[in-house]
Design a protein around this motif. Sequence first.
Motif, mmCIF file in Angstrom:
data_model
loop_
_atom_site.group_PDB
_atom_site.id
_atom_site.type_symbol
_atom_site.label_atom_id
_atom_site.label_comp_id
_atom_site.label_asym_id
_atom_site.label_seq_id
_atom_site.Cartn_x
_atom_site.Cartn_y
_atom_site.Cartn_z
ATOM 1 N N CYS A 1 -36.579 61.124 0.238
ATOM 2 C CA CYS A 1 -37.337 59.913 0.507
ATOM 3 C C CYS A 1 -37.242 59.556 1.986
ATOM 4 C CB CYS A 1 -36.814 58.753 -0.336
ATOM 5 S SG CYS A 1 -37.750 57.235 -0.083
ATOM 6 N N LEU A 2 -38.380 59.485 2.635
ATOM 7 C CA LEU A 2 -38.490 58.956 3.988
ATOM 8 C C LEU A 2 -39.414 57.756 3.872
ATOM 9 C CD1 LEU A 2 -38.106 59.131 7.097
ATOM 10 C CD2 LEU A 2 -40.170 60.532 7.132
ATOM 11 N N THR A 3 -38.918 56.597 4.257
ATOM 12 C CA THR A 3 -39.704 55.376 4.116
ATOM 13 C C THR A 3 -39.442 54.455 5.299
ATOM 14 O OG1 THR A 3 -40.271 53.581 2.581
ATOM 15 C CG2 THR A 3 -37.946 54.165 2.736
ATOM 16 N N GLY A 4 -40.392 53.599 5.573
ATOM 17 C CA GLY A 4 -40.184 52.659 6.664
ATOM 18 C C GLY A 4 -41.478 52.064 7.151
ATOM 19 N N ASN A 5 -41.421 51.557 8.390
ATOM 20 C CA ASN A 5 -42.597 50.927 8.946
ATOM 21 C C ASN A 5 -42.697 51.173 10.443
ATOM 22 O OD1 ASN A 5 -41.183 48.658 10.370
ATOM 23 N ND2 ASN A 5 -40.657 48.087 8.283
ATOM 24 N N ILE A 6 -43.872 50.880 10.944
ATOM 25 C CA ILE A 6 -44.183 51.017 12.367
ATOM 26 C C ILE A 6 -44.585 49.642 12.864
ATOM 27 C CG2 ILE A 6 -45.715 52.065 14.079
ATOM 28 C CD1 ILE A 6 -46.187 54.303 11.880
ATOM 29 N N SER A 7 -44.003 49.241 13.972
ATOM 30 C CA SER A 7 -44.397 48.004 14.637
ATOM 31 C C SER A 7 -44.307 48.263 16.135
ATOM 32 C CB SER A 7 -43.509 46.837 14.192
ATOM 33 O OG SER A 7 -42.153 47.104 14.493
ATOM 34 N N GLN A 8 -44.199 47.206 16.916
ATOM 35 C CA GLN A 8 -44.097 47.345 18.374
ATOM 36 C C GLN A 8 -42.950 46.468 18.872
ATOM 37 O OE1 GLN A 8 -47.490 47.757 20.814
ATOM 38 N NE2 GLN A 8 -47.465 49.649 19.670
ATOM 39 N N MET A 9 -42.382 46.873 19.990
ATOM 40 C CA MET A 9 -41.414 46.028 20.683
ATOM 41 C C MET A 9 -41.631 46.239 22.168
ATOM 42 S SD MET A 9 -37.376 45.568 20.080
ATOM 43 C CE MET A 9 -36.438 44.413 21.064
ATOM 44 N N ASN A 10 -41.896 45.156 22.872
ATOM 45 C CA ASN A 10 -42.178 45.214 24.307
ATOM 46 C C ASN A 10 -43.308 46.189 24.628
ATOM 47 O OD1 ASN A 10 -40.046 43.373 24.833
ATOM 48 N ND2 ASN A 10 -38.593 45.066 24.732
ATOM 49 N N GLY A 11 -44.323 46.207 23.769
ATOM 50 C CA GLY A 11 -45.483 47.054 23.998
ATOM 51 C C GLY A 11 -45.284 48.517 23.671
ATOM 52 N N GLU A 12 -44.143 48.885 23.104
ATOM 53 C CA GLU A 12 -43.835 50.284 22.771
ATOM 54 C C GLU A 12 -43.779 50.463 21.255
ATOM 55 O OE1 GLU A 12 -42.198 52.714 25.187
ATOM 56 O OE2 GLU A 12 -42.939 51.453 26.823
ATOM 57 N N VAL A 13 -44.023 51.704 20.812
ATOM 58 C CA VAL A 13 -43.912 52.044 19.393
ATOM 59 C C VAL A 13 -42.479 51.806 18.929
ATOM 60 C CG1 VAL A 13 -44.008 53.935 17.710
ATOM 61 C CG2 VAL A 13 -45.740 53.765 19.515
ATOM 62 N N TYR A 14 -42.339 51.157 17.778
ATOM 63 C CA TYR A 14 -41.024 50.896 17.194
ATOM 64 C C TYR A 14 -41.044 51.410 15.761
ATOM 65 C CZ TYR A 14 -36.651 48.385 16.287
ATOM 66 O OH TYR A 14 -35.341 48.060 16.000
#
Length: 139
Positions: free
Chosen positions: A72-85
């Motif tokens: 299982c690989l799970t999670g999310n994508i967001s941004q921090m300081n304009g960078e991929v997080y």
Amino acid sequence: MEYFRYGSKVLIRLDPGEEIIACMTSICEKEDIRLGIVSGIGAVDKATVGLFNPATKKYFSATLEKYFEITCLTGNISQMNGEVYLHLHATLADIEHKAFGGHLNAATVSATAEIWIDLVEGSADRQLSEKVGLNLLKF
């Protein structure tokens, strides 16, 4: 690494020797992915996983080096300081069917990895919470 975008979804195939976090970050940058949901499976031969201790506000990481299936690989994508997080967790199973897991810091593909990103319209940022000690979602 190969990937294809199907409307609001991206399917990724990683090959032996490729590092999951680096490849996913690269794809998110190229495709301007600011918010998404991640799920995947595959096989790795080296992974660094961590556990956050809220009492000390520190991560404790371990690097595991042997053949594992990513169950299982799970999670999310967001941004921090304009960078991929990327905020990913993984469960890894060895040949004896023992499972290891935690926050995924790094992982090197041994055979393949198949990862889906489900894109979400909009964006979410992150900000360090001094109280908690983590980069929390900021809406």
